[in-house]
Write a protein that holds these residues in place. Structure first.
Motif, PDB file in Angstrom:
ATOM      1  N   ALA A  45       0.832  -1.206   0.000  1.00  0.00           N
ATOM      2  CA  ALA A  45       0.000   0.000   0.000  1.00  0.00           C
ATOM      3  C   ALA A  45       0.866   1.256   0.000  1.00  0.00           C
ATOM      4  CB  ALA A  45      -0.931  -0.008   1.213  1.00  0.00           C
ATOM      5  N   HIS A  48       1.851   2.488  -3.344  1.00  0.00           N
ATOM      6  CA  HIS A  48       0.737   2.823  -4.237  1.00  0.00           C
ATOM      7  C   HIS A  48       0.471   4.329  -4.216  1.00  0.00           C
ATOM      8  CE1 HIS A  48      -3.250   2.382  -6.132  1.00  0.00           C
ATOM      9  NE2 HIS A  48      -2.829   1.177  -6.491  1.00  0.00           N
ATOM     10  N   SER A  51      -1.779   5.543  -1.285  1.00  0.00           N
ATOM     11  CA  SER A  51      -1.361   4.757  -0.124  1.00  0.00           C
ATOM     12  C   SER A  51      -2.127   5.113   1.150  1.00  0.00           C
ATOM     13  CB  SER A  51       0.149   4.928   0.106  1.00  0.00           C
ATOM     14  OG  SER A  51       0.464   6.276   0.369  1.00  0.00           O
ATOM     15  N   LEU A  54      -5.593   3.649   1.089  1.00  0.00           N
ATOM     16  CA  LEU A  54      -5.542   2.187   1.191  1.00  0.00           C
ATOM     17  C   LEU A  54      -5.241   1.739   2.617  1.00  0.00           C
ATOM     18  CD1 LEU A  54      -3.613   1.247  -2.088  1.00  0.00           C
ATOM     19  CD2 LEU A  54      -6.047   0.914  -1.609  1.00  0.00           C
ATOM     20  N   LYS A  55      -4.314   2.426   3.273  1.00  0.00           N
ATOM     21  CA  LYS A  55      -3.982   2.056   4.657  1.00  0.00           C
ATOM     22  C   LYS A  55      -5.155   2.350   5.594  1.00  0.00           C
ATOM     23  CE  LYS A  55       0.102   4.138   4.785  1.00  0.00           C
ATOM     24  NZ  LYS A  55       1.422   4.539   5.305  1.00  0.00           N
TER      25      LYS A  55
END
Length: 340
Positions: A45, A48, A51, A54-55
């Motif tokens: 993640a 990405h 990020s 996503l986290k």
């Protein structure tokens, strides 16, 4: 399995972008997520472009799982649950029941391992007919067109001692009505059936006087083996998820689960259970069935049991029933011969 998509409506962070990220790492469900290396997922993640989002999605999914997870039980509570709710179901086969201490235990997954014609399906059909005869429902997942109503009729007639008159026919109809058979030819169909069963059990669709007490998958290996090929992790994740779901159903709804598994060639030509080391830890109880070449004698040996010491071989024969027991330095051992 609980698909990640089911959270999308109520949890904005579990959106299509987060789901696509998970799918790219072989994560399709909550079970897949739990089996994945969390540190590695967070590291992916970080690399990405989204990020942070996503986290946050990973954190939210962990919070959802924590909220849904049942409270931990201490040893006394587990013992009380086992004594109150986890009953023993006879398989109808005296030797197997004696070996298992009475039969199949509710809340546990029992695996029958053996080559073709070793008696695995016959043991499943006998167990199904025995449980259904005692006014309980049986879910039978047939993966190879091996379910035989005629064999059920034979077992019911044999155990009842009736000739096939109107009374015997009435009993047989009731037994067959309580065995709900599904033809399942891939692991995704199996997941669909199991998830529907979970919904039905939770909503008490099944009548209380026909409580589902036995779930049979004959055979689990024929569903899992085709997905284990290739270098990707998806097949392995699906296999572990299948085991997780079966054991979860068994424990939460006090169901005995019986599955069959074939054997493959091992080192020095010695056969071993299929599905590998990862699956080895899934069954609570594992029995190995084999048939002596050129005879009707079948051998059963205990490979794994959570509360039994090491067992030696138990034999069963189409014809005579006998049981003998003895003790040796390694523990209790027994042998028997019986009808299937």
């Amino acid at each position: 399995m609980t698909p990640l998509k089911s959270f999308e409506k109520d949890y904005p962070l579990i959106d299509s972008n987060f789901q696509s990220f998970c799918v790219s790492h072989g994560i399709f469900s909550v079970e897949d997520f739990l089996l994945h290396d969390l540190d590695a997922l967070i590291a992916f993640a970080d690399s990405h472009s989204t990020s942070q989002t996503l986290k946050q999605g990973i954190d939210q999914l962990l919070s959802i799982i924590d909220a849904l997870h049942p409270p931990l039980l201490n040893g006394l509570q587990l013992l009380e649950d086992a004594q109150r709710n986890k009953h023993i179901l006879s398989t109808g086969c005296e030797g197997i029941d004696a070996l298992l201490g009475g039969g199949l235990c509710e809340g546990q997954l029992t695996e029958l391992v053996g080559s073709s014609s070793s008696g695995k399906t016959q043991a499943c059909l006998l167990s199904a007919s025995t449980v259904a005869k005692h006014e309980s429902s049986v879910i039978y997942l047939d993966t190879g067109n091996s379910f035989s109503p005629q064999r059920i009729a034979h077992f019911v007639g044999q155990s009842s001692g009736y000739v096939f008159d109107n009374q015997a026919d009435h009993i047989l109809r009731k037994v067959l009505d309580r065995i709900i058979c599904y033809s399942v030819f891939d692991i995704y169909q199996m997941f669909d059936v199991l998830h529907q069963l979970k919904i039905n059990l939770r909503s008490e669709v099944v009548k209380s006087n026909q409580h589902v007490r036995l779930l049979i998958v004959d055979s689990i290996s024929s569903l899992i083996t085709p997905i284990l090929g290739g270098s990707g992790p998806q097949g392995h994740a699906l296999m572990v998820s299948a085991g997780f779901l079966l054991k979860k159903l068994a424990h939460e709804h006090n169901i005995a689960v019986l599955v069959t598994n074939h054997v493959v060639g091992g080192e020095d030509g010695v056969s071993k259970p299929a599905l590998g080391e990862s699956w080895k830890s899934v069954p609570h109880v594992r029995l190995l069935l084999s048939r002596d070449c050129g005879s009707n004698v079948c051998n059963i040996s205990m490979l794994k049991h959570p509360s039994k010491v090491r067992y030696l071989i138990r034999k069963f024969l189409y014809g005579v029933v006998y049981v003998s027991q003895y003790h040796d330095a390694s523990g209790w051992a027994a042998s028997s011969a019986m009808y299937l």
